[in-house]
Design a protein around this motif. Structure first.
Motif, PDB file in Angstrom:
ATOM      1  N   GLY A 286       1.061  -1.075   0.182  1.00  0.00           N
ATOM      2  CA  GLY A 286      -0.166   0.031   0.203  1.00  0.00           C
ATOM      3  C   GLY A 286       0.460   1.273   0.244  1.00  0.00           C
ATOM      4  N   PRO A 287       0.286   2.649   0.137  1.00  0.00           N
ATOM      5  CA  PRO A 287       1.158   3.689   0.232  1.00  0.00           C
ATOM      6  C   PRO A 287       2.595   3.886   1.857  1.00  0.00           C
ATOM      7  N   GLN A 288       2.861   3.598   1.073  1.00  0.00           N
ATOM      8  CA  GLN A 288       3.794   4.330   2.181  1.00  0.00           C
ATOM      9  C   GLN A 288       4.382   5.578   2.209  1.00  0.00           C
ATOM     10  N   GLN A 289       3.479   6.974   2.185  1.00  0.00           N
ATOM     11  CA  GLN A 289       3.874   7.710   2.660  1.00  0.00           C
ATOM     12  C   GLN A 289       3.958   7.989   4.185  1.00  0.00           C
ATOM     13  N   TRP A 290       2.561   7.326   4.407  1.00  0.00           N
ATOM     14  CA  TRP A 290       2.908   7.592   6.225  1.00  0.00           C
ATOM     15  C   TRP A 290       4.170   7.316   7.076  1.00  0.00           C
ATOM     16  N   VAL A 291       4.540   6.387   6.236  1.00  0.00           N
ATOM     17  CA  VAL A 291       6.064   5.700   7.163  1.00  0.00           C
ATOM     18  C   VAL A 291       6.626   6.833   6.845  1.00  0.00           C
ATOM     19  N   GLU A 292       6.768   7.215   6.039  1.00  0.00           N
ATOM     20  CA  GLU A 292       7.259   8.631   5.724  1.00  0.00           C
ATOM     21  C   GLU A 292       7.021   9.603   6.113  1.00  0.00           C
ATOM     22  N   ASP A 293       6.192  10.299   6.307  1.00  0.00           N
ATOM     23  CA  ASP A 293       6.016  10.927   7.589  1.00  0.00           C
ATOM     24  C   ASP A 293       6.057  10.620   9.039  1.00  0.00           C
ATOM     25  N   LYS A 294       6.103   9.705   9.743  1.00  0.00           N
ATOM     26  CA  LYS A 294       5.806   9.286  11.075  1.00  0.00           C
ATOM     27  C   LYS A 294       7.668   9.217  10.977  1.00  0.00           C
ATOM     28  N   ARG A 295       8.351   9.075  10.044  1.00  0.00           N
ATOM     29  CA  ARG A 295      10.016   9.251  10.499  1.00  0.00           C
ATOM     30  C   ARG A 295       9.851  10.107  10.627  1.00  0.00           C
ATOM     31  N   ILE A 296       9.392  11.402   9.727  1.00  0.00           N
ATOM     32  CA  ILE A 296       9.935  12.978   9.862  1.00  0.00           C
ATOM     33  C   ILE A 296       9.433  13.208  11.316  1.00  0.00           C
ATOM     34  N   LEU A 297       8.033  12.691  11.383  1.00  0.00           N
ATOM     35  CA  LEU A 297       7.287  12.918  12.883  1.00  0.00           C
ATOM     36  C   LEU A 297       8.565  12.215  14.316  1.00  0.00           C
ATOM     37  N   LEU A 298       9.167  11.421  14.147  1.00  0.00           N
ATOM     38  CA  LEU A 298       9.770  11.137  15.301  1.00  0.00           C
ATOM     39  C   LEU A 298      10.890  11.791  15.325  1.00  0.00           C
ATOM     40  N   GLN A 299      11.576  12.028  14.150  1.00  0.00           N
ATOM     41  CA  GLN A 299      12.794  13.008  13.806  1.00  0.00           C
ATOM     42  C   GLN A 299      12.433  14.412  14.594  1.00  0.00           C
ATOM     43  N   LYS A 300      11.267  14.955  14.717  1.00  0.00           N
ATOM     44  CA  LYS A 300      10.733  16.100  15.328  1.00  0.00           C
ATOM     45  C   LYS A 300      10.489  15.933  16.950  1.00  0.00           C
ATOM     46  N   LYS A 301      10.204  14.917  17.420  1.00  0.00           N
ATOM     47  CA  LYS A 301      10.067  14.458  18.882  1.00  0.00           C
ATOM     48  C   LYS A 301      11.291  14.433  19.051  1.00  0.00           C
ATOM     49  N   ARG A 302      12.065  13.579  17.976  1.00  0.00           N
ATOM     50  CA  ARG A 302      13.674  13.430  18.700  1.00  0.00           C
ATOM     51  C   ARG A 302      14.532  14.049  19.296  1.00  0.00           C
ATOM     52  N   ASP A 303      14.287  15.645  18.572  1.00  0.00           N
ATOM     53  CA  ASP A 303      15.638  17.046  18.507  1.00  0.00           C
ATOM     54  C   ASP A 303      14.799  17.669  20.095  1.00  0.00           C
ATOM     55  N   ARG A 304      13.975  17.486  19.511  1.00  0.00           N
ATOM     56  CA  ARG A 304      12.549  17.699  20.491  1.00  0.00           C
ATOM     57  C   ARG A 304      12.757  17.397  22.113  1.00  0.00           C
ATOM     58  N   ILE A 305      13.175  16.338  22.185  1.00  0.00           N
ATOM     59  CA  ILE A 305      13.309  15.497  23.768  1.00  0.00           C
ATOM     60  C   ILE A 305      14.584  16.045  23.892  1.00  0.00           C
ATOM     61  N   VAL A 306      15.402  15.653  22.561  1.00  0.00           N
ATOM     62  CA  VAL A 306      16.949  16.109  23.200  1.00  0.00           C
ATOM     63  C   VAL A 306      17.749  16.979  23.638  1.00  0.00           C
ATOM     64  N   ASN A 307      16.608  18.150  22.712  1.00  0.00           N
ATOM     65  CA  ASN A 307      17.197  19.559  23.639  1.00  0.00           C
ATOM     66  C   ASN A 307      16.644  19.740  24.607  1.00  0.00           C
ATOM     67  N   GLU A 308      16.101  18.919  25.495  1.00  0.00           N
ATOM     68  CA  GLU A 308      15.539  19.596  26.176  1.00  0.00           C
ATOM     69  C   GLU A 308      15.569  18.687  27.243  1.00  0.00           C
ATOM     70  N   LEU A 309      16.326  17.186  27.408  1.00  0.00           N
ATOM     71  CA  LEU A 309      17.317  16.770  28.299  1.00  0.00           C
ATOM     72  C   LEU A 309      18.334  17.074  28.308  1.00  0.00           C
ATOM     73  N   ASN A 310      19.576  17.611  27.517  1.00  0.00           N
ATOM     74  CA  ASN A 310      20.681  18.789  27.936  1.00  0.00           C
ATOM     75  C   ASN A 310      20.330  19.878  28.204  1.00  0.00           C
ATOM     76  N   SER A 311      19.520  20.408  28.505  1.00  0.00           N
ATOM     77  CA  SER A 311      19.133  20.938  28.998  1.00  0.00           C
ATOM     78  C   SER A 311      19.215  21.141  31.145  1.00  0.00           C
ATOM     79  N   ILE A 312      19.287  19.975  31.332  1.00  0.00           N
ATOM     80  CA  ILE A 312      18.390  19.447  32.607  1.00  0.00           C
ATOM     81  C   ILE A 312      19.831  19.023  32.966  1.00  0.00           C
ATOM     82  N   PRO A 313      19.845  19.362  34.436  1.00  0.00           N
ATOM     83  CA  PRO A 313      21.251  19.070  35.246  1.00  0.00           C
ATOM     84  C   PRO A 313      21.256  17.395  35.347  1.00  0.00           C
ATOM     85  N   GLY A 314      22.991  17.427  34.957  1.00  0.00           N
ATOM     86  CA  GLY A 314      23.519  16.021  35.412  1.00  0.00           C
ATOM     87  C   GLY A 314      23.310  15.393  33.590  1.00  0.00           C
TER      88      GLY A 314
END
Length: 398
Positions: A286-314
């Motif tokens: 079937g259509p594979q665009q959803w797989v790519e859209d999910k990957r892009i969404l996950l990359q945004k979430k990765r960037d979101r959480i990593v940036n915030e984790l690096n602001s936490i002491p320790g």
């Protein structure tokens, strides 16, 4: 009553990486307070619901009569679709080299029990995925661990060489990796090295093959011609198509291996439910665009959480290049992995997994899943930051 269990299952205990999940559930019931679930190795939230054509395929298949026994290696159309997918990934594959399994764990279980016997040795990565070791222990073999280089999480070939003996039968590799999210970058070097040991079989866990970031590409060791006939590739529909509850995966290997494992499958579970196989087939064709859209969404979430984790002491967190896990270094918090995991659960009501659940090399790290709604990621990070700031203040005032 004392039940006469076999000594071969005396090592059966609840998986360590799930202990946080069980504790979190109990705490929610006991306190009535919502836990932020960074500990689950699964998707959460409606934005990760599988596409409608996959869900519709299940009901359509049931209506069409795909509800009976169908012993064998899997529906031919699905096996052919998987063979085509593997060929696109660089390993020329035919239908007879494909086995449809009840998930990746099932594929690994059958592989380990079909090859291992007492006197053998198997090498796993550290950190890795300890539930994979259950059936090796069941077979009564010697388990060795190759320590991955910390922070970059690569296989140290020199250390791997030191572990190999005349008894080594299997080596497990995993890319993109659990729990740290990194890809094995030196696949070609590893393959070249392994040519020195032509009788060792490689089991390659590639369940996150379609979830990579930053223009990084997954490469299967089976795509290297010299490794094709001695590699068992395991993949799943769970991570690519968010079909975690469907319990369906697949295994690609030379035909003689598939023939044996197909018998194992038929003698154990008969077959993977045909209506689930039909859904998996629709997912692949079937259509594979959803797989790519999910990957892009996950990359945004990765960037979101990593940036915030690096602001936490320790905390110090590198960006993972794959999976939906991050694996921050927490050594500067003054707590070990389990202590911090307990502290966050009990005080911040945030569930994570201690790095030591994945091996000794995980000490000084915790694993967080970021396949969550953004508001839950933000709230979880806010809680962690609040209580880590409080903890640092308490330490300074001592």
């Amino acid at each position: 009553m004392q039940y006469p269990f076999s000594s071969s299952i005396k090592h059966f205990v609840s998986p360590k990486q799930w202990s946080s999940m069980h504790i979190a559930k109990e705490l929610e019931i006991k306190t009535g307070k919502a836990i932020i679930h960074f500990e689950k190795g699964d998707y959460s939230g409606s934005e990760f619901n599988p596409p409608s054509h996959i869900v519709d395929a299940v009901t359509n298949a049931i209506k069409d009569g795909y509800i009976r026994y169908d012993p064998g290696a899997g529906l031919n159309e699905l096996r052919q679709a998987i063979a085509t997918e593997m060929t696109k990934c660089g390993r020329q594959t035919i239908l007879d080299e494909v086995l449809v399994t009840a998930g990746a764990k099932h594929a690994l279980q059958m592989s380990l029990l079909s090859f291992l016997e007492q006197g053998d040795e198997i090498i796993f990565p550290n950190p890795g995925y300890p539930p994979d070791e259950v059936w090796a222990r069941f077979a009564g073999v010697t388990i060795k661990h190759v320590p991955l280089t910390k922070d970059t999480w690569q296989i140290d070939i020199e250390k791997l060489n030191d572990l190999i003996s005349s008894h080594t039968k299997l080596i497990i590799i995993n890319t993109p990796q659990r729990p740290n999210g990194h890809l094995i970058e030196n696949i070609d070097e590893l393959a070249k090295f392994l040519q020195k040991y032509p009788n060792i079989i490689i089991i390659s866990d590639e369940i996150f093959s379609h979830i990579t970031y930053d223009d990084k590409c997954h490469k299967s060791i089976s795509s290297i011609p010299e490794m094709k006939d001695r590699t068992i590739v395991i993949d799943t529909f769970s991570k690519t198509y968010a079909m975690t509850g469907f319990r369906i995966g697949w295994l690609v290997a030379p035909k003689p291996i598939i023939d044996k494992l197909s018998i194992f499958l038929q003698e154990s579970i008969t077959n993977v439910a045909s209506f689930i196989q039909k859904a998996a087939y629709e997912a692949m064709i079937g259509p594979q665009q959803w797989v790519e859209d999910k990957r892009i969404l996950l990359q945004k979430k990765r960037d979101r959480i990593v940036n915030e984790l690096n602001s936490i002491p320790g905390f110090q967190c590198n960006k993972p290049h794959g999976t939906f896990y991050c694996f921050p270094n927490i050594t500067k918090t003054g707590m070990n992995s389990q202590e911090l995991t307990n502290y966050l659960m009990e005080n911040a009501h945030v569930a994570v997994v201690a790095g030591t659940a994945f091996g000794s090399q995980g000490e000084g790290y915790i694993r967080l899943t970021f396949a969550l709604p953004d508001d839950e990621i933000d709230e979880g990070i806010r809680r962690i930051k609040e209580y880590m700031t409080l903890k640092q203040t308490q330490i300074q005032n001592q």
